[in-house]
Design a protein around this motif. Structure first.
Motif, PDB file in Angstrom:
ATOM      1  N   ILE A   9       7.911  -6.862   5.569  1.00  0.00           N
ATOM      2  CA  ILE A   9       6.791  -6.508   6.361  1.00  0.00           C
ATOM      3  C   ILE A   9       6.422  -6.266   4.678  1.00  0.00           C
ATOM      4  N   PRO A  10       5.745  -6.849   3.870  1.00  0.00           N
ATOM      5  CA  PRO A  10       5.398  -6.402   2.425  1.00  0.00           C
ATOM      6  C   PRO A  10       4.521  -5.283   2.509  1.00  0.00           C
ATOM      7  N   ARG A  26       3.313  -0.703   9.728  1.00  0.00           N
ATOM      8  CA  ARG A  26       3.599  -1.249   9.314  1.00  0.00           C
ATOM      9  C   ARG A  26       3.889  -3.232  10.501  1.00  0.00           C
ATOM     10  N   ARG A  27       3.003  -4.359   9.605  1.00  0.00           N
ATOM     11  CA  ARG A  27       2.815  -4.912  10.759  1.00  0.00           C
ATOM     12  C   ARG A  27       2.595  -6.171   9.710  1.00  0.00           C
ATOM     13  N   LEU A  28       2.703  -7.249  10.507  1.00  0.00           N
ATOM     14  CA  LEU A  28       2.743  -8.606   9.949  1.00  0.00           C
ATOM     15  C   LEU A  28       1.044  -8.705   9.987  1.00  0.00           C
ATOM     16  N   PRO A  29       0.895  -9.359   8.712  1.00  0.00           N
ATOM     17  CA  PRO A  29       1.306 -10.100   7.433  1.00  0.00           C
ATOM     18  C   PRO A  29       1.360  -9.223   6.726  1.00  0.00           C
ATOM     19  N   GLY A  30       0.960  -7.299   6.475  1.00  0.00           N
ATOM     20  CA  GLY A  30       1.846  -6.579   5.492  1.00  0.00           C
ATOM     21  C   GLY A  30       0.534  -5.254   5.504  1.00  0.00           C
ATOM     22  N   LEU A  31       0.851  -4.322   4.768  1.00  0.00           N
ATOM     23  CA  LEU A  31       0.041  -3.587   5.308  1.00  0.00           C
ATOM     24  C   LEU A  31      -0.591  -2.183   3.965  1.00  0.00           C
ATOM     25  N   VAL A  32      -1.614  -1.719   3.590  1.00  0.00           N
ATOM     26  CA  VAL A  32      -1.365  -1.313   2.421  1.00  0.00           C
ATOM     27  C   VAL A  32      -1.298   0.199   3.242  1.00  0.00           C
ATOM     28  N   ALA A  33      -0.650   0.983   2.725  1.00  0.00           N
ATOM     29  CA  ALA A  33      -0.692   2.280   3.030  1.00  0.00           C
ATOM     30  C   ALA A  33      -1.961   3.472   1.782  1.00  0.00           C
ATOM     31  N   ASP A  36       1.308  10.319  -0.353  1.00  0.00           N
ATOM     32  CA  ASP A  36       4.166  10.097  -0.854  1.00  0.00           C
ATOM     33  C   ASP A  36       4.440   8.810  -0.502  1.00  0.00           C
ATOM     34  N   MET A  37       2.467   7.927  -0.515  1.00  0.00           N
ATOM     35  CA  MET A  37       3.168   6.742   0.175  1.00  0.00           C
ATOM     36  C   MET A  37       4.522   5.715  -0.426  1.00  0.00           C
ATOM     37  N   GLY A  38       3.861   5.475  -1.873  1.00  0.00           N
ATOM     38  CA  GLY A  38       5.384   5.091  -2.898  1.00  0.00           C
ATOM     39  C   GLY A  38       7.023   6.245  -3.121  1.00  0.00           C
ATOM     40  N   THR A  39       6.485   7.164  -2.772  1.00  0.00           N
ATOM     41  CA  THR A  39       7.682   8.177  -3.074  1.00  0.00           C
ATOM     42  C   THR A  39       8.351   8.053  -1.698  1.00  0.00           C
ATOM     43  N   ALA A  40       7.726   9.084  -0.654  1.00  0.00           N
ATOM     44  CA  ALA A  40       8.758   9.183   0.665  1.00  0.00           C
ATOM     45  C   ALA A  40       8.724   8.484   1.496  1.00  0.00           C
ATOM     46  N   ILE A  41       7.524   7.699   2.184  1.00  0.00           N
ATOM     47  CA  ILE A  41       6.985   7.045   3.061  1.00  0.00           C
ATOM     48  C   ILE A  41       7.333   5.337   2.849  1.00  0.00           C
ATOM     49  N   PHE A  42       7.537   4.533   1.963  1.00  0.00           N
ATOM     50  CA  PHE A  42       8.412   3.122   1.537  1.00  0.00           C
ATOM     51  C   PHE A  42       8.205   3.506   0.218  1.00  0.00           C
ATOM     52  N   PRO A  43       9.907   3.892  -0.280  1.00  0.00           N
ATOM     53  CA  PRO A  43       9.817   4.127  -1.841  1.00  0.00           C
ATOM     54  C   PRO A  43      10.524   2.710  -2.504  1.00  0.00           C
ATOM     55  N   ASP A  44      10.472   1.405  -1.502  1.00  0.00           N
ATOM     56  CA  ASP A  44      10.804   0.373  -1.569  1.00  0.00           C
ATOM     57  C   ASP A  44       9.257  -0.971  -1.939  1.00  0.00           C
ATOM     58  N   ALA A  45       8.635  -0.563  -1.733  1.00  0.00           N
ATOM     59  CA  ALA A  45       7.606  -1.173  -1.457  1.00  0.00           C
ATOM     60  C   ALA A  45       7.488  -1.617  -2.831  1.00  0.00           C
ATOM     61  N   PRO A  46       7.257  -3.108  -2.815  1.00  0.00           N
ATOM     62  CA  PRO A  46       6.625  -3.762  -4.740  1.00  0.00           C
ATOM     63  C   PRO A  46       5.829  -3.681  -5.257  1.00  0.00           C
ATOM     64  N   LEU A  47       5.067  -3.071  -4.928  1.00  0.00           N
ATOM     65  CA  LEU A  47       3.273  -2.656  -5.549  1.00  0.00           C
ATOM     66  C   LEU A  47       3.325  -1.613  -4.977  1.00  0.00           C
TER      67      LEU A  47
END
Ligand code: C5P
Length: 215
Positions: A2-3, A114-121, A125-136
């Motif tokens: 899920i993006p 997280r749900r399709l088609p995608g999530l904006v968080a 700390d979304m990018g550092t701790a919760i979704f570290p693999d997020a593409p953007l």
């Protein structure tokens, strides 16, 4: 997979508005993680918990009884929609958010958004701790003067009086507290794109993020 698009940044940088706009354009779901810390702070306060006791507050955060109905947010039977927005609640959130136990208690709940088609968080700390693999990952900033002025206009439009200087002091104090804590301090992820939106319209910021997403 899920993006996920992460939008982190300091207080009143416009993260919530940008997250909503980007999500609407893409048909994605939004996670307002600050709301979870705000609700946890309110729940702990209402339960009479010692806010310095990370374990006690975490136990309350772990069983947050939140419901969403017709644009209102309910904590148990209490409508906390208006209380959530108060700056005193923001400070309360910042206080309980400093406990690693509380952050841990809210971790899975955030992943579950997280749900399709995608999530904006949206958060700190979304990018550092919760979704570290997020593409953007976007780290959204704006000058303190701009942020204070936007808050001021928001309040005035709701008929609430305030002083720009006082608001600026409040948001700078909260940012300092969020940056200097040990647990997930406010900082951009190494792979975040920094966006200073001081001189940009909401539309321009949204288009920039959508361009990055399309790349
Ligand atoms: O974004 P908002 O102002 O609603 O967040 C309230 C407080 O919650 C922040 O000042 C911060 O201390 C905490 N918070 C956090 N991590 C997040 C979101 C919010 O620590 N992901």
């Amino acid at each position: 997979d899920i993006p996920v698009i992460c939008i982190d940044g300091p207080t009143a940088s416009g993260k919530g508005t940008l997250a909503d706009e980007v999500a609407q354009a893409l048909g994605y779901v939004v996670l307002d993680s600050g709301m979870l810390y705000r609700a946890s702070g309110l729940a702990a306060q209402r339960a009479g918990a010692d806010l310095d006791d990370g374990q006690a507050v975490a136990a309350i955060a772990a069983r947050l009884d939140l419901h969403f109905s017709r644009g209102r947010v309910l904590l148990g039977d209490d409508d906390i929609t208006d209380a959530l927005r108060l700056e005193t609640t923001g400070l309360l959130a910042s206080k309980v958010a400093a406990h690693s136990e509380v952050r841990h208690a809210l971790h899975q709940l955030q992943l579950d958004y997280r749900r399709l088609p995608g999530l904006v968080a949206d958060g700190r700390d979304m990018g550092t701790a919760i979704f570290p693999d997020a593409p953007l990952k976007v780290f959204l900033t704006a000058s303190a003067a701009t942020r204070a002025e936007r808050r001021y206009k928001q309040l005035i439009s709701k008929g609430i009086s305030a002083s720009i200087a006082g608001l600026r002091q409040d948001l700078e104090a909260r940012d300092l507290q969020d940056k200097s804590r040990k647990a997930s301090p406010l900082a951009p992820a190494a792979d975040a794109r920094e966006l200073d939106n001081s001189a940009l319209s909401i539309e321009e910021s949204k288009d920039l993020v959508l361009d990055w997403w399309a790349q």
